[in-house]
Design a protein around this motif. Sequence first.
Motif, PDB file in Angstrom:
ATOM      1  N   THR A  86      -6.879  22.605   9.582  1.00 40.89           N
ATOM      2  CA  THR A  86      -5.917  21.578   9.985  1.00 40.89           C
ATOM      3  C   THR A  86      -6.278  20.226   9.386  1.00 40.89           C
ATOM      4  O   THR A  86      -5.406  19.502   8.879  1.00 40.89           O
ATOM      5  N   THR A  87      -7.556  19.870   9.461  1.00 43.98           N
ATOM      6  CA  THR A  87      -8.009  18.595   8.900  1.00 43.98           C
ATOM      7  C   THR A  87      -7.732  18.523   7.404  1.00 43.98           C
ATOM      8  O   THR A  87      -7.241  17.512   6.891  1.00 43.98           O
ATOM      9  N   THR A  88      -8.037  19.610   6.698  1.00 46.91           N
ATOM     10  CA  THR A  88      -7.797  19.646   5.255  1.00 46.91           C
ATOM     11  C   THR A  88      -6.313  19.589   4.946  1.00 46.91           C
ATOM     12  O   THR A  88      -5.882  18.899   4.014  1.00 46.91           O
ATOM     13  N   ALA A  89      -5.506  20.290   5.735  1.00 45.19           N
ATOM     14  CA  ALA A  89      -4.056  20.313   5.503  1.00 45.19           C
ATOM     15  C   ALA A  89      -3.445  18.932   5.681  1.00 45.19           C
ATOM     16  O   ALA A  89      -2.645  18.476   4.847  1.00 45.19           O
ATOM     17  N   VAL A  90      -3.813  18.264   6.765  1.00 43.20           N
ATOM     18  CA  VAL A  90      -3.255  16.931   7.034  1.00 43.20           C
ATOM     19  C   VAL A  90      -3.672  15.951   5.948  1.00 43.20           C
ATOM     20  O   VAL A  90      -2.859  15.145   5.466  1.00 43.20           O
ATOM     21  N   THR A  91      -4.930  16.009   5.534  1.00 48.20           N
ATOM     22  CA  THR A  91      -5.408  15.096   4.501  1.00 48.20           C
ATOM     23  C   THR A  91      -4.741  15.392   3.164  1.00 48.20           C
ATOM     24  O   THR A  91      -4.365  14.470   2.423  1.00 48.20           O
ATOM     25  N   THR A  92      -4.570  16.667   2.849  1.00 48.67           N
ATOM     26  CA  THR A  92      -3.897  17.038   1.598  1.00 48.67           C
ATOM     27  C   THR A  92      -2.485  16.494   1.566  1.00 48.67           C
ATOM     28  O   THR A  92      -2.044  15.900   0.578  1.00 48.67           O
ATOM     29  N   TRP A  93      -1.759  16.695   2.677  1.00 51.48           N
ATOM     30  CA  TRP A  93      -0.395  16.151   2.740  1.00 51.48           C
ATOM     31  C   TRP A  93      -0.398  14.632   2.605  1.00 51.48           C
ATOM     32  O   TRP A  93       0.449  14.051   1.941  1.00 51.48           O
ATOM     33  N   ALA A  94      -1.395  13.977   3.229  1.00 61.37           N
ATOM     34  CA  ALA A  94      -1.441  12.515   3.238  1.00 61.37           C
ATOM     35  C   ALA A  94      -1.659  11.932   1.853  1.00 61.37           C
ATOM     36  O   ALA A  94      -1.141  10.856   1.539  1.00 61.37           O
ATOM     37  N   VAL A  95      -2.430  12.616   1.000  1.00 62.51           N
ATOM     38  CA  VAL A  95      -2.793  12.023  -0.293  1.00 62.51           C
ATOM     39  C   VAL A  95      -2.017  12.596  -1.468  1.00 62.51           C
ATOM     40  O   VAL A  95      -1.971  11.978  -2.541  1.00 62.51           O
ATOM     41  N   LEU A  96      -1.415  13.767  -1.300  1.00 64.39           N
ATOM     42  CA  LEU A  96      -0.769  14.417  -2.439  1.00 64.39           C
ATOM     43  C   LEU A  96       0.499  13.658  -2.845  1.00 64.39           C
ATOM     44  O   LEU A  96       1.271  13.223  -1.993  1.00 64.39           O
ATOM     45  N   GLY A  97       0.721  13.542  -4.146  1.00 68.09           N
ATOM     46  CA  GLY A  97       1.866  12.778  -4.632  1.00 68.09           C
ATOM     47  C   GLY A  97       2.917  13.595  -5.338  1.00 68.09           C
ATOM     48  O   GLY A  97       3.767  13.041  -6.036  1.00 68.09           O
ATOM     49  N   ALA A  98       2.914  14.923  -5.165  1.00 65.03           N
ATOM     50  CA  ALA A  98       3.824  15.775  -5.929  1.00 65.03           C
ATOM     51  C   ALA A  98       5.281  15.521  -5.583  1.00 65.03           C
ATOM     52  O   ALA A  98       6.136  15.379  -6.469  1.00 65.03           O
ATOM     53  N   ALA A  99       5.589  15.465  -4.293  1.00 68.76           N
ATOM     54  CA  ALA A  99       6.987  15.283  -3.889  1.00 68.76           C
ATOM     55  C   ALA A  99       7.527  13.937  -4.331  1.00 68.76           C
ATOM     56  O   ALA A  99       8.647  13.832  -4.841  1.00 68.76           O
ATOM     57  N   GLY A 100       6.736  12.888  -4.143  1.00 63.48           N
ATOM     58  CA  GLY A 100       7.182  11.561  -4.560  1.00 63.48           C
ATOM     59  C   GLY A 100       7.369  11.467  -6.051  1.00 63.48           C
ATOM     60  O   GLY A 100       8.329  10.844  -6.538  1.00 63.48           O
ATOM     61  N   LEU A 101       6.455  12.092  -6.810  1.00 61.29           N
ATOM     62  CA  LEU A 101       6.565  12.067  -8.267  1.00 61.29           C
ATOM     63  C   LEU A 101       7.821  12.785  -8.730  1.00 61.29           C
ATOM     64  O   LEU A 101       8.548  12.298  -9.612  1.00 61.29           O
ATOM     65  N   ALA A 102       8.106  13.937  -8.140  1.00 55.97           N
ATOM     66  CA  ALA A 102       9.313  14.682  -8.508  1.00 55.97           C
ATOM     67  C   ALA A 102      10.570  13.892  -8.165  1.00 55.97           C
ATOM     68  O   ALA A 102      11.542  13.879  -8.935  1.00 55.97           O
ATOM     69  N   ALA A 103      10.553  13.212  -7.014  1.00 54.46           N
ATOM     70  CA  ALA A 103      11.724  12.418  -6.615  1.00 54.46           C
ATOM     71  C   ALA A 103      11.967  11.270  -7.576  1.00 54.46           C
ATOM     72  O   ALA A 103      13.112  11.016  -8.001  1.00 54.46           O
ATOM     73  N   HIS A 104      10.906  10.567  -7.947  1.00 54.85           N
ATOM     74  CA  HIS A 104      11.043   9.465  -8.905  1.00 54.85           C
ATOM     75  C   HIS A 104      11.491   9.976 -10.274  1.00 54.85           C
ATOM     76  O   HIS A 104      12.341   9.368 -10.930  1.00 54.85           O
ATOM     77  N   GLY A 105      10.893  11.087 -10.699  1.00 56.56           N
ATOM     78  CA  GLY A 105      11.271  11.644 -11.998  1.00 56.56           C
ATOM     79  C   GLY A 105      12.721  12.077 -12.036  1.00 56.56           C
ATOM     80  O   GLY A 105      13.426  11.848 -13.038  1.00 56.56           O
ATOM     81  N   THR A 106      13.186  12.692 -10.957  1.00 58.12           N
ATOM     82  CA  THR A 106      14.584  13.114 -10.877  1.00 58.12           C
ATOM     83  C   THR A 106      15.513  11.905 -10.919  1.00 58.12           C
ATOM     84  O   THR A 106      16.563  11.928 -11.584  1.00 58.12           O
ATOM     85  N   SER A 107      15.137  10.829 -10.224  1.00 60.60           N
ATOM     86  CA  SER A 107      15.940   9.605 -10.255  1.00 60.60           C
ATOM     87  C   SER A 107      15.998   9.012 -11.652  1.00 60.60           C
ATOM     88  O   SER A 107      17.054   8.565 -12.110  1.00 60.60           O
TER      89      SER A 107
END
Length: 318
Positions: A86-107
């Motif tokens: 759980t700790t690793t999952a929450v931290t991974t979600w908190a720092v990962l930038g894949a979704a934001g990068l894809a959203a910016h790239g699509t825009s």
Amino acid sequence: MQGATVSAARAIGLVLGVAADGAIGDPRSRRPVTAFARAASAVDAKVRSKHPAAGVLWTGGLAGSAVLAGVLAERAGRRSPVLQATTTAVTTWAVLGAAGLAAHGTSLARDLEEGELETARGTLSTLDPRVPDDLGVIGLSRASVETLAENTADVVIAPLVWGALAGVPGLLGSRVISMLRGLGRGRTERYRWLVARLDEVVHLVPTRVAAGLTVLAAPVVGGSAGGAWRAWRRDTAAHPSPNAGRVEAAFAGALEIRVGGRTVYPHGVEELPVLGIGRNPDAGHVTRAVELSRVVGWLGAISSVVLAGLVGLRRRRR
């Protein structure tokens, strides 16, 4: 917990964190790393007016604090495999930038396709420090592919690699270093050398992993694996960065385009080497670069699970 159990829980946590990033998307107002970056930027602006020694202490203190917080969270999580995952999952979600990068790239791709160049320039400025004011469609497309490639390595592959190797401290430490490097781009304070050197060390392995995964991912998006490999091996020697040029060249070769060349930054003009030997990019190549980034991220997630498993096996043999 035993080493193998820790690594298994870590691997599960990484997978869950990646899945959460993809499912939740990029809630910018709620993502912890966004609030942290805003606070760090505000303090950083004050530090810039101080003596260089203050900048060194600020940089080292922030990076060290992130790692220390990660160590404490990692130790707390070892009370049980579920808590560790759980700790690793929450931290991974908190720092990962894949979704934001894809959203910016699509825009970016959509705005370029529709001729909304001013909007595209604004979006690019949130990802890249270059001055986009005079860039047309080709220049913006080139810059978009370059920043998608570099950020794929920095905010997707690097956290996953370091998360697999070092757990929560690796996730937090690598992301904070990337953030500090982003804050310092385009500025010339003497203490920035520390940020630059830390960034080079932290991303030395992840950028090469990202370039290798780009070679594997290229055929999935209709690209050239051979072109990605050749551009990576041929064109990066002349690049001033020991890291960024590799994944940018791999993306260029995969998409069979050319990137690099004259680039305007706030501190001046840099004549960067041309990477790739294909045509000039357009909006369609930006769309394909987004897809390539996604596939590289998926492969990175799989690789991080395998790497975490190998780390666990090594610990078990000791």
